[in-house]
Scaffold this motif. Structure first.
Motif, PDB file in Angstrom:
ATOM      1  N   LYS A   6      10.802 -13.945 100.078  1.00 36.51           N
ATOM      2  CA  LYS A   6       9.650 -14.151  99.961  1.00 36.51           C
ATOM      3  C   LYS A   6       8.620 -12.727 100.516  1.00 36.51           C
ATOM      4  N   ALA A   7       9.290 -11.885 101.313  1.00 35.42           N
ATOM      5  CA  ALA A   7       8.837 -10.965 101.663  1.00 35.42           C
ATOM      6  C   ALA A   7       8.872  -9.634 100.540  1.00 35.42           C
ATOM      7  N   LYS A   8      10.287  -9.494  99.959  1.00 33.03           N
ATOM      8  CA  LYS A   8      10.553  -8.652  99.085  1.00 33.03           C
ATOM      9  C   LYS A   8       9.470  -8.859  97.710  1.00 33.03           C
ATOM     10  N   GLU A   9       9.443 -10.310  97.360  1.00 41.17           N
ATOM     11  CA  GLU A   9       8.512 -10.669  96.181  1.00 41.17           C
ATOM     12  C   GLU A   9       7.035 -10.173  96.564  1.00 41.17           C
ATOM     13  N   ASP A  10       6.479 -10.297  97.946  1.00 43.29           N
ATOM     14  CA  ASP A  10       4.967 -10.036  98.188  1.00 43.29           C
ATOM     15  C   ASP A  10       4.915  -8.480  98.219  1.00 43.29           C
ATOM     16  N   TYR A  11       6.188  -7.808  98.310  1.00 39.76           N
ATOM     17  CA  TYR A  11       5.970  -6.270  98.588  1.00 39.76           C
ATOM     18  C   TYR A  11       5.997  -5.889  97.162  1.00 39.76           C
ATOM     19  N   LYS A  12       6.781  -6.573  96.176  1.00 43.07           N
ATOM     20  CA  LYS A  12       6.799  -6.184  94.728  1.00 43.07           C
ATOM     21  C   LYS A  12       5.233  -6.223  94.324  1.00 43.07           C
ATOM     22  N   ILE A  13       4.727  -7.723  94.361  1.00 46.16           N
ATOM     23  CA  ILE A  13       3.442  -7.828  93.938  1.00 46.16           C
ATOM     24  C   ILE A  13       2.363  -6.755  94.400  1.00 46.16           C
ATOM     25  N   GLN A  14       2.429  -6.627  95.745  1.00 44.40           N
ATOM     26  CA  GLN A  14       1.575  -5.723  96.290  1.00 44.40           C
ATOM     27  C   GLN A  14       1.649  -4.182  95.743  1.00 44.40           C
ATOM     28  N   ILE A  15       3.145  -3.723  95.487  1.00 44.37           N
ATOM     29  CA  ILE A  15       3.498  -2.428  94.784  1.00 44.37           C
ATOM     30  C   ILE A  15       2.780  -2.619  93.510  1.00 44.37           C
ATOM     31  N   ARG A  16       2.889  -3.680  92.628  1.00 38.91           N
ATOM     32  CA  ARG A  16       2.494  -3.544  91.140  1.00 38.91           C
ATOM     33  C   ARG A  16       1.012  -3.646  91.313  1.00 38.91           C
ATOM     34  N   LYS A  17       0.120  -4.298  92.129  1.00 37.61           N
ATOM     35  CA  LYS A  17      -1.172  -4.248  92.297  1.00 37.61           C
ATOM     36  C   LYS A  17      -1.591  -2.811  92.515  1.00 37.61           C
ATOM     37  N   GLU A  18      -1.074  -1.972  93.188  1.00 37.82           N
ATOM     38  CA  GLU A  18      -1.591  -0.815  93.745  1.00 37.82           C
ATOM     39  C   GLU A  18      -1.389   0.179  92.529  1.00 37.82           C
ATOM     40  N   LEU A  19       0.071   0.116  91.906  1.00 41.29           N
ATOM     41  CA  LEU A  19       0.307   0.912  90.571  1.00 41.29           C
ATOM     42  C   LEU A  19      -0.557   0.451  89.459  1.00 41.29           C
ATOM     43  N   ASP A  20      -1.104  -0.796  89.512  1.00 40.99           N
ATOM     44  CA  ASP A  20      -2.137  -1.033  88.408  1.00 40.99           C
ATOM     45  C   ASP A  20      -3.471  -0.531  88.737  1.00 40.99           C
ATOM     46  N   LYS A  21      -3.663  -0.445  90.125  1.00 38.17           N
ATOM     47  CA  LYS A  21      -5.086   0.336  90.271  1.00 38.17           C
ATOM     48  C   LYS A  21      -4.906   1.664  89.915  1.00 38.17           C
ATOM     49  N   GLU A  22      -3.908   2.134  90.363  1.00 31.05           N
ATOM     50  CA  GLU A  22      -3.722   3.736  90.262  1.00 31.05           C
ATOM     51  C   GLU A  22      -3.743   4.240  88.796  1.00 31.05           C
ATOM     52  N   TYR A  23      -3.073   3.374  87.963  1.00 29.91           N
ATOM     53  CA  TYR A  23      -2.951   3.361  86.478  1.00 29.91           C
ATOM     54  C   TYR A  23      -4.343   3.134  85.681  1.00 29.91           C
ATOM     55  N   ARG A  24      -5.371   2.520  86.441  1.00 29.31           N
ATOM     56  CA  ARG A  24      -6.668   2.258  85.833  1.00 29.31           C
ATOM     57  C   ARG A  24      -7.464   3.197  86.235  1.00 29.31           C
ATOM     58  N   ASN A  25      -7.248   3.750  87.489  1.00 26.68           N
ATOM     59  CA  ASN A  25      -8.058   5.042  88.035  1.00 26.68           C
ATOM     60  C   ASN A  25      -7.807   6.216  86.943  1.00 26.68           C
ATOM     61  N   GLU A  26      -6.489   6.172  86.819  1.00 26.87           N
ATOM     62  CA  GLU A  26      -6.054   7.422  86.057  1.00 26.87           C
ATOM     63  C   GLU A  26      -6.528   7.597  84.537  1.00 26.87           C
ATOM     64  N   MET A  27      -6.417   6.251  84.125  1.00 23.62           N
ATOM     65  CA  MET A  27      -7.113   6.209  82.727  1.00 23.62           C
ATOM     66  C   MET A  27      -8.537   6.399  82.748  1.00 23.62           C
ATOM     67  N   LYS A  28      -9.189   5.964  83.645  1.00 22.16           N
ATOM     68  CA  LYS A  28     -10.760   6.185  83.626  1.00 22.16           C
ATOM     69  C   LYS A  28     -11.028   7.637  83.824  1.00 22.16           C
ATOM     70  N   ARG A  29     -10.099   8.390  84.809  1.00 21.48           N
ATOM     71  CA  ARG A  29     -10.002   9.775  84.793  1.00 21.48           C
ATOM     72  C   ARG A  29     -10.004  10.430  83.548  1.00 21.48           C
ATOM     73  N   LEU A  30      -8.896  10.121  83.032  1.00 18.63           N
ATOM     74  CA  LEU A  30      -8.561  10.886  81.589  1.00 18.63           C
ATOM     75  C   LEU A  30      -9.407  10.438  80.663  1.00 18.63           C
ATOM     76  N   LYS A  31     -10.114   9.322  80.423  1.00 18.88           N
ATOM     77  CA  LYS A  31     -11.069   9.088  79.392  1.00 18.88           C
ATOM     78  C   LYS A  31     -12.173   9.957  79.540  1.00 18.88           C
ATOM     79  N   GLU A  32     -12.834   9.995  80.771  1.00 20.30           N
ATOM     80  CA  GLU A  32     -13.912  10.899  81.217  1.00 20.30           C
ATOM     81  C   GLU A  32     -13.454  12.350  80.883  1.00 20.30           C
ATOM     82  N   GLN A  33     -12.412  12.713  81.104  1.00 20.65           N
ATOM     83  CA  GLN A  33     -11.957  14.114  80.896  1.00 20.65           C
ATOM     84  C   GLN A  33     -12.118  14.410  79.314  1.00 20.65           C
ATOM     85  N   ASN A  34     -11.554  13.359  78.683  1.00 21.65           N
ATOM     86  CA  ASN A  34     -11.556  13.280  77.204  1.00 21.65           C
ATOM     87  C   ASN A  34     -12.755  13.336  76.679  1.00 21.65           C
TER      88      ASN A  34
END
Ligand SMILES: Nc1nc2c(ncn2[C@@H]2O[C@H](COP(=O)(O)OP(=O)(O)OP(=O)(O)O)[C@@H](O)[C@H]2O)c(=O)[nH]1
Ligand SMILES: [Mg+2]
Length: 300
Positions: free
Chosen positions: A237-265
């Motif tokens: 369960k801890a492993k699964e929770d960790y994966k979900i957490q990492i996925r969430k963080e990556l998602d957030k990072e990806y969204r921020n990066e996309m936003k930054r790229l769009k603005e730059q574009n």
């Protein structure tokens, strides 16, 4: 059945374990034995007071005595197997062997089917050999005198208790843990004498964990397995929770990066547009300049 060591008493230590149902006075008796006020926590309450095995080494007369207090065998809030595992731990605490098992029964509590279950599970776990090392301690004897009853009558009134005491070669003692200091000293000496007498009968040998019954060993295995499974489940369960957490963080990072790229574009597009306009204007100016140069007339 018992594979006993011949040198149990060579270390000049008497090892004593107190067992019995929750609230019968095990810790109070352990304190009396150690001549301590409250080393072992003892108080009334509906739930178990002693949760884990605890021991104390004391010197009584010229004897070194190891006293081990255990949690109640039956407590609705505890998993029975867990408690028994704790009791196994206490047996290990008493290595290499236990010279005396003090089985505590309270005279102030009504004997219930649970008490009988306690006797039975006690034997299932420890094996028939444990009778050789057991003394039944009856606490709260004042209850009997108030009712004008004798200990013998009380025991005979319950055939199962009677059978249990008989199997312990009738070794029984009434102990008043509420007694005065003087009487407490006397009771301590009596318990010790009783233990020594029993040890003499047993040639100084004690109960060892080799004496565990197959049922006892299986129970330990089963409990260990259950703990292992629970641990594995928690880990998964801890492993699964960790994966979900990492996925969430990556998602957030990806969204921020996309936003930054769009603005730059957007910025780049604007810059290109500005440049285009600038170039267009520049070219028109240049063309006008050339025409006026060649024709000698200003177009506009
Ligand atoms: N009057 C009287 N009270 C006693 C006697 N022995 C124990 N008690 C009281 O009974 C209550 C329970 O005693 P404990 O020693 O905590 O019982 P225990 O078996 O260790 O209980 P757990 O640790 O919960 O299993 C306490 O309030 C003790 O003071 C006795 O001989 N006479
Ligand atoms: Mg206790």
């Amino acid at each position: 059945m018992a594979e006993e060591t011949s040198s149990d008493c060579e270390d000049n230590e008497i090892r004593v374990v107190l067992v019995g149902k929750t609230g019968v006075g095990k810790s109070a008796t352990a304190n009396l034995l150690c001549n301590e006020e409250n080393f072992f926590l003892s108080r009334s309450g509906s739930s178990a007071v002693t949760e884990t095995c605890k021991h104390k080494k004391v010197q009584l007369d010229d004897k070194n005595v190891l006293v081990v207090d255990t949690p109640g065998l039956f407590d609705s809030q505890r998993v029975e197997e867990e408690t028994k595992l704790e009791i196994k731990k206490c047996i290990d605490m008493c290595a290499p062997s236990i010279h005396a098992i003090l089985y505590v029964v309270s005279l102030s509590l009504r004997l219930t089917p649970e008490d009988i279950d306690t006797f039975n599970s006690f034997v299932t776990f420890f094996g028939e050999d444990m009778y050789k090392y057991t003394i039944v301690i009856f606490t709260n004897p004042d209850k009997l005198s108030k009712e004008g009853q004798t200990l013998e009558n009380y025991i005979v009134d319950s055939p199962k208790l009677d059978a249990f005491v008989k199997k312990c070669s009738n070794r029984k003692l009434a102990i008043d843990n509420n007694a005065s200091k003087l009487f407490a000293d006397q009771q301590r000496r009596t318990i010790l004498k009783y233990i020594e007498l029993m040890m003499h009968t047993n040639d100084g040998k004690g109960y060892t964990n080799k004496d565990f019954t197959e049922a006892g060993k299986k129970l330990i295995q089963k409990t260990l397995k259950r703990y292992e499974n629970e641990y594995k489940k928690k880990l998964d369960k801890a492993k699964e929770d960790y994966k979900i957490q990492i996925r969430k963080e990556l998602d957030k990072e990806y969204r921020n990066e996309m936003k930054r790229l769009k603005e730059q574009n957007k910025k780049l597009e604007k810059q290109v547009k500005d440049l285009e306009t600038k170039f267009k204007e520049q070219s028109l100016d240049d063309a006008r300049e050339e025409i006026s140069m060649t024709t000698g007339s200003k177009l506009w």
